[in-house]
Write a protein that holds these residues in place. Structure first.
Motif, PDB file in Angstrom:
ATOM      1  N   ALA A 184      91.352  72.146  14.116  1.00  0.00           N
ATOM      2  CA  ALA A 184      89.896  72.260  13.936  1.00  0.00           C
ATOM      3  C   ALA A 184      89.722  73.406  14.421  1.00  0.00           C
ATOM      4  O   ALA A 184      89.246  74.020  14.289  1.00  0.00           O
ATOM      5  CB  ALA A 184      89.390  71.103  14.843  1.00  0.00           C
ATOM      6  N   LEU A 185      90.767  74.132  15.770  1.00  0.00           N
ATOM      7  CA  LEU A 185      89.783  75.211  16.141  1.00  0.00           C
ATOM      8  C   LEU A 185      90.506  76.337  15.467  1.00  0.00           C
ATOM      9  O   LEU A 185      90.275  77.603  15.624  1.00  0.00           O
ATOM     10  CB  LEU A 185      90.755  75.303  17.566  1.00  0.00           C
ATOM     11  CG  LEU A 185      90.191  74.160  18.921  1.00  0.00           C
ATOM     12  CD1 LEU A 185      92.137  74.696  19.870  1.00  0.00           C
ATOM     13  CD2 LEU A 185      88.750  74.954  19.232  1.00  0.00           C
ATOM     14  N   ILE A 186      91.953  76.122  14.905  1.00  0.00           N
ATOM     15  CA  ILE A 186      92.207  77.054  13.630  1.00  0.00           C
ATOM     16  C   ILE A 186      91.245  77.302  12.847  1.00  0.00           C
ATOM     17  O   ILE A 186      90.588  79.115  12.538  1.00  0.00           O
ATOM     18  CB  ILE A 186      93.309  76.892  12.975  1.00  0.00           C
ATOM     19  CG1 ILE A 186      94.607  77.333  14.167  1.00  0.00           C
ATOM     20  CG2 ILE A 186      93.907  77.804  12.134  1.00  0.00           C
ATOM     21  CD1 ILE A 186      95.716  75.974  13.576  1.00  0.00           C
ATOM     22  N   ILE A 203      95.070  75.983  20.672  1.00  0.00           N
ATOM     23  CA  ILE A 203      95.837  75.778  19.814  1.00  0.00           C
ATOM     24  C   ILE A 203      97.485  74.925  20.159  1.00  0.00           C
ATOM     25  O   ILE A 203      97.439  74.580  19.260  1.00  0.00           O
ATOM     26  CB  ILE A 203      95.687  76.302  18.574  1.00  0.00           C
ATOM     27  CG1 ILE A 203      94.367  77.107  18.232  1.00  0.00           C
ATOM     28  CG2 ILE A 203      96.593  76.334  17.253  1.00  0.00           C
ATOM     29  CD1 ILE A 203      93.863  77.804  17.775  1.00  0.00           C
ATOM     30  N   LYS A 204      98.080  76.618  20.281  1.00  0.00           N
ATOM     31  CA  LYS A 204      99.622  75.932  20.802  1.00  0.00           C
ATOM     32  C   LYS A 204      99.951  74.768  21.601  1.00  0.00           C
ATOM     33  O   LYS A 204     100.544  73.692  21.232  1.00  0.00           O
ATOM     34  CB  LYS A 204     100.097  77.113  21.267  1.00  0.00           C
ATOM     35  CG  LYS A 204     101.510  77.002  21.960  1.00  0.00           C
ATOM     36  CD  LYS A 204     101.916  76.338  23.642  1.00  0.00           C
ATOM     37  CE  LYS A 204     102.861  75.872  24.400  1.00  0.00           C
ATOM     38  NZ  LYS A 204     102.974  75.273  25.745  1.00  0.00           N
ATOM     39  N   LYS A 205      98.507  74.002  22.426  1.00  0.00           N
ATOM     40  CA  LYS A 205      99.099  72.841  23.264  1.00  0.00           C
ATOM     41  C   LYS A 205      98.551  71.484  22.648  1.00  0.00           C
ATOM     42  O   LYS A 205      99.094  70.770  22.758  1.00  0.00           O
ATOM     43  CB  LYS A 205      97.829  73.172  24.493  1.00  0.00           C
ATOM     44  CG  LYS A 205      97.529  71.982  25.817  1.00  0.00           C
ATOM     45  CD  LYS A 205      97.043  71.660  26.728  1.00  0.00           C
ATOM     46  CE  LYS A 205      95.721  71.634  26.132  1.00  0.00           C
ATOM     47  NZ  LYS A 205      94.768  71.666  27.225  1.00  0.00           N
ATOM     48  N   GLY A 206      98.095  71.877  21.424  1.00  0.00           N
ATOM     49  CA  GLY A 206      97.743  70.388  20.769  1.00  0.00           C
ATOM     50  C   GLY A 206      99.643  70.834  19.853  1.00  0.00           C
ATOM     51  O   GLY A 206      99.741  69.067  20.331  1.00  0.00           O
ATOM     52  N   PHE A 207     100.171  71.103  19.797  1.00  0.00           N
ATOM     53  CA  PHE A 207     101.515  70.891  19.058  1.00  0.00           C
ATOM     54  C   PHE A 207     102.336  70.842  19.922  1.00  0.00           C
ATOM     55  O   PHE A 207     103.284  69.544  19.750  1.00  0.00           O
ATOM     56  CB  PHE A 207     101.899  72.016  18.084  1.00  0.00           C
ATOM     57  CG  PHE A 207     100.738  72.831  17.132  1.00  0.00           C
ATOM     58  CD1 PHE A 207     100.768  71.530  15.753  1.00  0.00           C
ATOM     59  CD2 PHE A 207     100.574  73.264  16.878  1.00  0.00           C
ATOM     60  CE1 PHE A 207     100.324  71.965  14.850  1.00  0.00           C
ATOM     61  CE2 PHE A 207      99.180  74.166  15.624  1.00  0.00           C
ATOM     62  CZ  PHE A 207      99.655  73.163  15.231  1.00  0.00           C
ATOM     63  N   GLU A 228     104.481  75.422  16.406  1.00  0.00           N
ATOM     64  CA  GLU A 228     104.272  75.554  17.746  1.00  0.00           C
ATOM     65  C   GLU A 228     104.646  76.433  18.452  1.00  0.00           C
ATOM     66  O   GLU A 228     104.274  77.819  19.049  1.00  0.00           O
ATOM     67  CB  GLU A 228     104.888  74.660  18.758  1.00  0.00           C
ATOM     68  CG  GLU A 228     104.961  75.173  21.047  1.00  0.00           C
ATOM     69  CD  GLU A 228     106.125  74.367  21.226  1.00  0.00           C
ATOM     70  OE1 GLU A 228     105.907  73.649  22.459  1.00  0.00           O
ATOM     71  OE2 GLU A 228     107.359  73.579  20.758  1.00  0.00           O
ATOM     72  N   GLU A 229     105.660  77.135  17.707  1.00  0.00           N
ATOM     73  CA  GLU A 229     106.232  78.659  18.194  1.00  0.00           C
ATOM     74  C   GLU A 229     106.019  79.677  17.572  1.00  0.00           C
ATOM     75  O   GLU A 229     106.001  80.812  18.104  1.00  0.00           O
ATOM     76  CB  GLU A 229     107.803  78.601  17.632  1.00  0.00           C
ATOM     77  CG  GLU A 229     108.486  79.877  17.213  1.00  0.00           C
ATOM     78  CD  GLU A 229     110.823  79.553  16.698  1.00  0.00           C
ATOM     79  OE1 GLU A 229     111.124  80.570  16.633  1.00  0.00           O
ATOM     80  OE2 GLU A 229     110.643  78.345  16.216  1.00  0.00           O
ATOM     81  N   TYR A 282      85.928  74.032  23.833  1.00  0.00           N
ATOM     82  CA  TYR A 282      87.634  73.911  23.807  1.00  0.00           C
ATOM     83  C   TYR A 282      87.629  74.251  25.158  1.00  0.00           C
ATOM     84  O   TYR A 282      88.918  73.873  25.632  1.00  0.00           O
ATOM     85  CB  TYR A 282      88.495  74.447  22.705  1.00  0.00           C
ATOM     86  CG  TYR A 282      87.615  76.270  22.856  1.00  0.00           C
ATOM     87  CD1 TYR A 282      88.802  76.809  23.406  1.00  0.00           C
ATOM     88  CD2 TYR A 282      87.153  76.886  21.470  1.00  0.00           C
ATOM     89  CE1 TYR A 282      88.268  78.324  23.777  1.00  0.00           C
ATOM     90  CE2 TYR A 282      87.039  77.881  21.703  1.00  0.00           C
ATOM     91  CZ  TYR A 282      88.360  79.304  22.851  1.00  0.00           C
ATOM     92  OH  TYR A 282      88.051  80.323  22.641  1.00  0.00           O
ATOM     93  N   CYS A 283      87.023  75.179  26.161  1.00  0.00           N
ATOM     94  CA  CYS A 283      87.802  75.587  27.855  1.00  0.00           C
ATOM     95  C   CYS A 283      86.172  75.501  28.587  1.00  0.00           C
ATOM     96  O   CYS A 283      84.891  76.143  27.921  1.00  0.00           O
ATOM     97  CB  CYS A 283      88.149  76.634  27.425  1.00  0.00           C
ATOM     98  SG  CYS A 283      88.212  77.547  29.050  1.00  0.00           S
TER      99      CYS A 283
END
Length: 529
Positions: A184-186, A203-207, A228-229, A282-283
């Motif tokens: 959703a953030l993407i 976004i990274k934290k989600g994965f 994630e990578e 998101y923050c």
């Protein structure tokens, strides 16, 4: 054929196969079990219980294994046995499974490929998930996640992120909430045309958090690890342009510190998810301290004579929403002046349990304000695209679209954008002809404006003097129910304001000389959007 313990265990084993990612084996075993069950002549309750389990497993397999045939079998089994299944598993679980099956059969898989024809499938899907949520006596996390997924596909990202956050806060092992929040953030980045390093980190934290789950098929973990990578790399590249002090501002501890320094009013708005700031989605740092949602007006941004008028509309929408939000907040936070007003007010005691006075009027006024905001959005869209459906120009948000009349669907298709599709989806929530779950809101609004709607606090309103006898068709609503639905209306109104902004931005981008759809992404070092 006689149903024995081994046959029941065989069906349950299908669930284990699906959890392990052995989708082909599960599919073959389910088809075999269904054929065996269909040979039973006497359709007793145990038959429908087992059939409902098989149908549910077909649905799960169709979704997790990307098996269209399994989804279709599950969907048809549920459609053909609806009443029997509801009696066995309940209305909430039935609509949840039914919606899951429908989700796998949606013809357009990529949200940005949707148009004003295919969106109808998603509207139907959304309605099924709403039924699964509203018909439940308790909040079911999985139902909320899949409702959020359906809203996300309709670009109702503000609402979907709220539901993902709500599920995540429960600390359950539901990795889909984390992964879909990242997705959703993407999408939010794509339609808002801005991003921040904090957004990349979220976004990274989600994965990352999804990978820590104990209930993830191996195939999914490989894909999520790759994602994630990818985002770690993007974060590293973006941070290279930052100074050490700026990089420190992205730390989670700094975010917490900044949140603690916000006003109590702002904290309330953030907790209730009622802010008009993209960053706050998101923050909750200082970047969320103001309702700074705007339509870009610089030469580097969007172009068009309509920009200033639409910004004027947005100012009006924000002003009324902020007032509605404050009225809602004041209901929970009494002011000294409220006591004075209450003490100086006088109402004849009729023992009919109606709530009267300034406190309840704040709730009633907030409800009316939200509908006014939505109608103004409808007027603005008609002005922006010259889409008035009739000469009298009387516009109501939930039904001015009229896509099946006078070739209007084709007109809307010409100006299609993610924001506009989202606004249409929101409108269907309030439209009785679209079987919208919130269509009764319109009747409430009319009663509040023109007739009588009684809010009461007791289990059942009394009326000793029969004071309501001379008023026809009064609506009686318990206070707790009215508050719950007001909160829902505030949420979709907030979502509509964001979608209105993104609709106008999209139109401004079309007017740019380079004809690009999206603004060039820009990084804000202090992660302000």
């Amino acid at each position: 054929m006689k149903i024995d313990k081994k046959f029941v265990e065989k069906i349950q084993y299908c669930s284990d196969l699906i959890d392990r990612g052995e989708f082909n084996n599960a599919f073959n075993l389910l088809k075999e079990s269904l054929n065996t069950l269909n040979n039973i002549e006497t359709k007793e309750s145990i038959y429908y219980t087992l059939l409902s389990n098989i149908a549910g497993f077909f649905v799960d397999l169709g979704s997790m294994g990307k098996n269209i045939e399994a989804s279709r079998i599950g969907f048809n089994l549920m459609k053909d046995n609806k009443e029997n299944f509801i009696e066995i598993i309940g209305e909430s679980d039935f609509y949840y499974n039914f919606a899951n099956a429908k989700a796998s059969l949606i013809s357009v898989s990529f949200p940005f490929d949707n148009d004003f024809a295919s969106i109808e499938e998603l509207v139907e899907l959304k309605n099924y998930y709403w039924k699964s949520v509203t018909s439940s006596n308790s909040e079911k996390a999985e139902h909320l996640v899949n409702l959020a997924n359906a809203l996300k596909k309709q670009f109702r990202l503000v609402e979907s992120i709220k539901y993902y956050d709500e599920v995540i806060s429960l600390n359950l092992d539901i990795p889909q909430a984390w992964v879909n929040r990242s997705d959703a953030l993407i999408m939010l980045n794509m339609i808002s045309n801005t991003y921040s390093i904090k957004m990349l980190k979220e976004i990274k934290k989600g994965f990352s958090n999804a990978l820590n789950s104990n209930s993830v098929p191996p195939q999914w973990k490989i894909s999520w690890a790759s994602q994630e990578e990818q985002w770690i790399k993007k974060i590293t590249e973006s941070q290279q342009s930052l100074t050490e002090d700026e990089s420190d501002l992205l730390d989670d501890e700094m975010t917490t510190k900044e949140y603690n320094e916000l006003s109590e009013y702002r904290k309330f708005s953030l907790i209730k998810k009622l802010t008009l700031s993209k960053h706050s989605l998101y923050c909750p740092c200082i970047g969320s301290s103001k309702d700074n949602l705007t339509i870009p007006m610089t030469t580097e941004g969007i172009v068009g004579d309509f920009v200033a008028p639409m910004e004027t509309v947005l100012n009006r929408l924000k002003s009324e929403f902020i007032f509605a939000r404050q009225l809602y907040r004041e209901y929970y936070h009494d002011h000294e002046e409220d006591y004075v007003i209450s003490n100086e007010s006088y109402f004849a005691e009729l023992y009919n349990d109606e709530l009267l006075g300034i406190k309840v009027e704040k709730l009633r006024s907030a409800f009316r304000l939200c509908f006014g905001i939505l109608d103004k959005i409808g007027v603005a869209i008609c002005e922006l695209y010259d889409l008035y459906p009739s000469k009298d120009k009387k516009i109501y948000f939930q039904n001015f679209w009229q896509l099946d009349r006078n070739n209007r669907r084709a007109l809307f298709e010409k100006i299609k954008s993610p924001g506009l599709l989202a606004l249409y989806s929101i409108a269907t929530d309030l439209n009785e002809k679209k079987e919208g779950e919130l269509s009764f809101f319109k009747k409430w609004r009319n009663k509040l404006e023109h007739e009588f709607l009684v809010v009461y606090r007791t289990e059942k309103p009394n009326d000793i003097y029969k004071s309501y006898n001379y008023m026809k068709d009064i609506i009686f609503i318990k206070e707790s129910e009215f508050i719950k639905h007001l909160e829902q209306l505030l949420q979709i109104t907030r979502s509509a304001i964001f979608s209105f902004v993104y609709t106008v931005r999209h139109q401004g981008m079309i007017n740019k000389d380079d004809n690009s759809i999206y603004l060039t992404n820009t990084i804000h070092p202090k992660h302000y959007d």
